[in-house]
Scaffold this motif. Structure first.
Motif, PDB file in Angstrom:
ATOM      1  N   ASP A 155       0.845  -1.206   0.000  1.00 47.78           N
ATOM      2  CA  ASP A 155       0.000   0.000   0.000  1.00 47.78           C
ATOM      3  C   ASP A 155       0.879   1.254   0.000  1.00 47.78           C
ATOM      4  OD1 ASP A 155      -2.291  -1.531   0.082  1.00 47.78           O
ATOM      5  OD2 ASP A 155      -2.596  -1.319   2.244  1.00 47.78           O
ATOM      6  N   ALA A 156       1.856   1.283   0.914  1.00 45.52           N
ATOM      7  CA  ALA A 156       2.736   2.448   1.025  1.00 45.52           C
ATOM      8  C   ALA A 156       3.493   2.679  -0.283  1.00 45.52           C
ATOM      9  CB  ALA A 156       3.717   2.262   2.186  1.00 45.52           C
ATOM     10  N   LEU A 157       3.952   1.590  -0.881  1.00 39.91           N
ATOM     11  CA  LEU A 157       4.666   1.704  -2.161  1.00 39.91           C
ATOM     12  C   LEU A 157       3.746   2.225  -3.255  1.00 39.91           C
ATOM     13  CD1 LEU A 157       6.813  -1.565  -2.117  1.00 39.91           C
ATOM     14  CD2 LEU A 157       7.701   0.771  -2.291  1.00 39.91           C
ATOM     15  N   ALA A 158       2.483   1.807  -3.225  1.00 39.14           N
ATOM     16  CA  ALA A 158       1.529   2.264  -4.244  1.00 39.14           C
ATOM     17  C   ALA A 158       1.319   3.780  -4.149  1.00 39.14           C
ATOM     18  CB  ALA A 158       0.196   1.532  -4.100  1.00 39.14           C
ATOM     19  N   PHE A 159       1.217   4.308  -2.922  1.00 40.29           N
ATOM     20  CA  PHE A 159       1.100   5.763  -2.754  1.00 40.29           C
ATOM     21  C   PHE A 159       2.299   6.472  -3.384  1.00 40.29           C
ATOM     22  CE2 PHE A 159      -1.740   4.661   0.908  1.00 40.29           C
ATOM     23  CZ  PHE A 159      -2.847   5.395   0.507  1.00 40.29           C
ATOM     24  N   ARG A 193      -5.215   0.599  -6.457  1.00 39.03           N
ATOM     25  CA  ARG A 193      -4.955  -0.128  -5.217  1.00 39.03           C
ATOM     26  C   ARG A 193      -5.290   0.714  -3.988  1.00 39.03           C
ATOM     27  NH1 ARG A 193      -2.060  -4.524  -3.317  1.00 39.03           N
ATOM     28  NH2 ARG A 193      -1.573  -4.289  -1.101  1.00 39.03           N
ATOM     29  N   ILE A 194      -4.964   2.017  -4.054  1.00 40.57           N
ATOM     30  CA  ILE A 194      -5.073   2.827  -2.835  1.00 40.57           C
ATOM     31  C   ILE A 194      -6.138   3.935  -2.911  1.00 40.57           C
ATOM     32  CG2 ILE A 194      -2.830   2.405  -1.805  1.00 40.57           C
ATOM     33  CD1 ILE A 194      -3.460   5.382  -4.091  1.00 40.57           C
ATOM     34  N   ILE A 195      -6.906   3.969  -4.012  1.00 44.22           N
ATOM     35  CA  ILE A 195      -7.906   5.026  -4.147  1.00 44.22           C
ATOM     36  C   ILE A 195      -8.945   4.932  -3.030  1.00 44.22           C
ATOM     37  CG2 ILE A 195      -9.400   3.696  -5.691  1.00 44.22           C
ATOM     38  CD1 ILE A 195      -8.665   7.465  -5.925  1.00 44.22           C
ATOM     39  N   ASN A 196      -9.188   3.714  -2.530  1.00 46.63           N
ATOM     40  CA  ASN A 196     -10.158   3.546  -1.443  1.00 46.63           C
ATOM     41  C   ASN A 196      -9.507   2.872  -0.225  1.00 46.63           C
ATOM     42  OD1 ASN A 196     -12.863   4.088  -0.672  1.00 46.63           O
ATOM     43  ND2 ASN A 196     -13.325   1.899  -0.747  1.00 46.63           N
ATOM     44  N   THR A 197      -8.190   3.116  -0.065  1.00 49.26           N
ATOM     45  CA  THR A 197      -7.436   2.572   1.075  1.00 49.26           C
ATOM     46  C   THR A 197      -6.680   3.706   1.745  1.00 49.26           C
ATOM     47  OG1 THR A 197      -7.136   0.478  -0.093  1.00 49.26           O
ATOM     48  CG2 THR A 197      -5.700   0.895   1.787  1.00 49.26           C
ATOM     49  N   PRO A 198      -7.081   4.112   2.979  1.00 45.38           N
ATOM     50  CA  PRO A 198      -8.209   3.577   3.741  1.00 45.38           C
ATOM     51  C   PRO A 198      -9.542   3.963   3.102  1.00 45.38           C
ATOM     52  CG  PRO A 198      -7.296   5.514   4.808  1.00 45.38           C
ATOM     53  CD  PRO A 198      -6.366   5.194   3.684  1.00 45.38           C
ATOM     54  N   PRO A 199     -10.651   3.355   3.562  1.00 47.56           N
ATOM     55  CA  PRO A 199     -11.962   3.592   2.927  1.00 47.56           C
ATOM     56  C   PRO A 199     -12.310   5.079   2.818  1.00 47.56           C
ATOM     57  CG  PRO A 199     -12.109   1.775   4.488  1.00 47.56           C
ATOM     58  CD  PRO A 199     -10.743   2.377   4.671  1.00 47.56           C
ATOM     59  N   ARG A 200     -12.675   5.486   1.587  1.00 50.87           N
ATOM     60  CA  ARG A 200     -13.042   6.890   1.343  1.00 50.87           C
ATOM     61  C   ARG A 200     -14.412   6.994   0.682  1.00 50.87           C
ATOM     62  NH1 ARG A 200      -7.689   6.432  -0.192  1.00 50.87           N
ATOM     63  NH2 ARG A 200      -6.259   7.609   1.126  1.00 50.87           N
ATOM     64  N   GLY A 201     -15.111   5.884   0.597  1.00 54.61           N
ATOM     65  CA  GLY A 201     -16.417   5.917  -0.063  1.00 54.61           C
ATOM     66  C   GLY A 201     -16.298   5.971  -1.564  1.00 54.61           C
ATOM     67  N   ILE A 202     -15.152   5.560  -2.111  1.00 50.21           N
ATOM     68  CA  ILE A 202     -14.974   5.521  -3.566  1.00 50.21           C
ATOM     69  C   ILE A 202     -15.110   4.059  -4.001  1.00 50.21           C
ATOM     70  CG2 ILE A 202     -13.447   6.024  -5.508  1.00 50.21           C
ATOM     71  CD1 ILE A 202     -12.062   8.069  -3.730  1.00 50.21           C
ATOM     72  N   GLY A 203     -16.279   3.681  -4.477  1.00 47.11           N
ATOM     73  CA  GLY A 203     -16.551   2.297  -4.828  1.00 47.11           C
ATOM     74  C   GLY A 203     -16.201   1.962  -6.264  1.00 47.11           C
ATOM     75  N   LYS A 204     -16.509   0.723  -6.630  1.00 50.52           N
ATOM     76  CA  LYS A 204     -16.200   0.217  -7.965  1.00 50.52           C
ATOM     77  C   LYS A 204     -16.919   1.021  -9.047  1.00 50.52           C
ATOM     78  CE  LYS A 204     -16.184  -4.073 -10.640  1.00 50.52           C
ATOM     79  NZ  LYS A 204     -16.560  -5.516 -10.664  1.00 50.52           N
ATOM     80  N   VAL A 205     -18.169   1.403  -8.773  1.00 46.47           N
ATOM     81  CA  VAL A 205     -18.947   2.157  -9.760  1.00 46.47           C
ATOM     82  C   VAL A 205     -18.289   3.500 -10.069  1.00 46.47           C
ATOM     83  CG1 VAL A 205     -21.150   3.305 -10.210  1.00 46.47           C
ATOM     84  CG2 VAL A 205     -21.115   1.048  -9.121  1.00 46.47           C
ATOM     85  N   THR A 206     -17.795   4.189  -9.010  1.00 43.59           N
ATOM     86  CA  THR A 206     -17.128   5.487  -9.203  1.00 43.59           C
ATOM     87  C   THR A 206     -15.858   5.313 -10.018  1.00 43.59           C
ATOM     88  OG1 THR A 206     -17.990   6.302  -7.102  1.00 43.59           O
ATOM     89  CG2 THR A 206     -16.106   7.463  -8.031  1.00 43.59           C
TER      90      THR A 206
END
Length: 578
Positions: A390-394, A409-422
């Motif tokens: 995760d850290a490397l992905a950022f 990988r990290i767009i919703n890590t930690p959870p930000r309410g950005i789901g697959k549909v978005t």
């Protein structure tokens, strides 16, 4: 020169050899590394070859590090000006040197196996090829095999003669297209792309042939077709190619190595000189006799006979066990007995080799019950742990905003309410406007297509980190990395969980920051003129992407080493169980 006095006559012949192609047939334990490093030192110190004109290539970062240490002891600071590294690190260095000629640019990201599989899955989805009918991992294996042979998508498609090959060719073509769109390459590309560039640009080829006046390749019997082609291309102008290896030690055919490369050396270079290193310094007479009795049955070998002045020593012992549990019990008992018989030995002097990593389980269980410390080579590596990936992905997204796999990988890590549909909606926007996913998210946030304060905060953190990196007098890289993980909420996400697992992950993240700090303070071996400390983000990411299992093994630990036979190649232990 003083170091020449430490060589036997055959070793000295190899070290002092002049110009032209040279094949050093180096039997196991014959001082191969010593000969290779001393030859480099002799070229620079005695024959006045400029260090930056010497290219030395090996297979692991660990071996490259050992060679560099030895050369530093022999040559001092001049060792830092050599081109020395693994095939992949040398290929990556050439690609970074050539910048946008590669079609990717300086923000190149190297994808690891997980990234590659994810990208293969994405290509299969777009092509409507079911991952139930075709395994993405098997699909990637075929693509890797093609790259080992330097076969590109078009050539693969032209030769596709059956249904499966046709599907692989289609996935391969789209996979490569997506790699380029994301400013990324995989390990195969690090060899194939330099070959393509050199073949397509005669001026560039002439420049690199002129730059590298002497090329030395370690473990030549383990080269694949692409590696072989790259080295021959670079040596074709002067023929000063020194290949060091032994067909009897070729054990990597399953991953693309072609022993024919070393067997054909005298055919490829008709004026080649062959020097045989046959004196073994590592093993006892009984061990060597056992090895020779097996080796003599090899097909397709170059004749040589290993001998030693070492003592006879105890014979190799053979035990037949009814199953794997009895096998582990036998090994455990023998470790205990040997420690009593040989008080000078410690746990770190023992190694257990097996064919596959899965076979370690019963040994681990037995050692745990018996209180025997052990270290596994090839288990879950530090850089393969979720929080580190995760850290490397950022950081990868900071270095290369076009890296869509890292961003996903990290767009919703930690959870930000950005789901697959978005993500799908923004991906569609990126495709429509021919822009990267990163740019599409930025636009979607600005125009209100995506209304998410946490997502906005994440992209602000990315931009702030990129701006700080671009400043010539910016804050240290490790502080920027920590700041990024704090700003995007990742550190807090682990802290608030307050579970043992979360605390372990948090500790690993801080260890990761320490690793960046150590990297910043270490001298950079990639600088032709010696340079200062390696401190750029791309250099750090390059180093991490090229780390192998054996590179992370620490031989100073007082614990029994468990590893596959393939990982153990080139290492030494007083007591070995196979």
């Amino acid at each position: 020169m003083p170091f020449l006095k430490e060589l036997n006559p055959t070793q000295k012949e190899a070290v002092t050899f002049g110009d032209g192609p040279l094949l050093i047939l180096a039997g196991a334990g014959s001082g191969k590394t010593k000969v290779l490093t001393t030859r480099v030192a002799h070229l620079v110190l005695k024959r006045d070859v400029r260090p930056e004109s010497v290219l030395a290539v090996t297979f692991t970062n660990k071996a490259a590090g050992e060679i560099r240490e030895r050369l530093t002891a022999l040559m001092g600071e001049r060792a830092r000006r050599l081109w020395l590294g693994t095939f992949h690190s040398i290929g990556l260095r050439i690609l970074r040197s050539e910048g946008r000629r590669t079609g990717v640019g300086p923000e190149l990201t190297v994808y690891n196996t997980d990234d590659q599989i994810a990208l293969v899955k994405l290509a299969m989805e777009e092509l409507k090829i079911s991952d139930k009918a075709f395994s993405p991992r098997a699909m990637l294996s075929r693509i890797d095999r093609a790259k080992n042979e330097n076969i590109g998508p078009d050539e693969y498609l032209a030769d596709a003669g059956d249904f499966l090959s046709d599907r692989v060719a289609r996935v391969y073509t789209l996979y490569q297209k997506k790699l380029r769109e994301m400013g990324a390459m995989d390990f195969g590309d690090l060899i194939c792309e330099p070959i393509r560039l050199l073949n397509s640009d005669p001026d560039m080829l002439a420049r690199y042939c002129s730059r590298f006046r002497h090329i030395l390749v370690d473990e030549y019997q383990d080269t694949n077709r692409a590696q072989y082609l790259l080295m021959n291309l670079l040596a074709e102008g002067h023929g000063n190619l020194c290949a060091v290896g032994d067909p009897d030690q070729s054990i990597y055919g399953w991953r693309g190595a072609d022993v024919q490369n070393i067997l054909d050396f005298e055919r490829d270079w008709t004026n080649a000189t062959v020097v045989r290193l046959e004196q073994n310094y590592r093993s006892t007479k009984s061990i060597l006799a056992a090895a020779n009795s097996v080796i003599k049955n090899n097909r397709g070998r170059m004749e040589k006979t290993l001998w030693t002045e070492n003592p006879e020593g105890p014979p190799a012992s053979y035990r037949e066990c009814r199953d794997e549990h009895r096998e582990a019990e036998t090994v455990t008992a023998r470790v205990r007995e040997t420690l009593v018989e040989e008080p000078s030995l410690g746990y770190g002097d023992f190694a257990v080799f097996y064919r596959t990593n899965a076979q370690s389980r019963v040994f681990e269980e037995k050692f745990l019950r018996e209180g025997i410390p052990y270290t596994i080579v090839g288990g879950v590596r530090f850089y393969d742990r979720k929080e580190i990936r995760d850290a490397l992905a950022f950081l990868r997204v900071v270095a290369n905003p076009g890296d869509s796999m890292g961003l996903k990988r990290i767009i919703n890590t930690p959870p930000r309410g950005i789901g697959k549909v978005t993500v799908e909606r923004v991906s569609k926007l990126a495709a429509e406007k021919s822009i990267s996913l990163f740019e599409a998210f930025g636009e979607a946030i600005k125009t209100g297509i995506v209304k998410n304060a946490r997502a906005e905060k994440l992209f602000e953190a990315f931009e702030r980190t990129r701006e700080n990196l671009e400043k010539s007098e910016g804050v240290p890289l490790h502080e920027l990395a920590l700041g990024l993980l704090i700003d995007n909420g990742y550190i807090e996400h682990l802290e608030v969980q307050r579970t043992d697992e979360a605390m372990d992950r948090l500790e690993n993240v801080h260890e990761f920051i320490s690793a960046i700090k150590e990297f910043e303070s270490a001298p950079s071996p990639s600088s032709e003129e010696g340079g200062g400390g390696g401190s750029t983000l791309s250099e750090f990411l390059d180093r991490v992407s090229l780390i192998s299992d054996v590179d992370t093994w620490e031989d100073k630990k007082n614990s029994v080493t468990l590893m596959t036979l393939h990982s153990a190649k080139g290492l030494e232990f007083p007591v070995v169980f196979m």
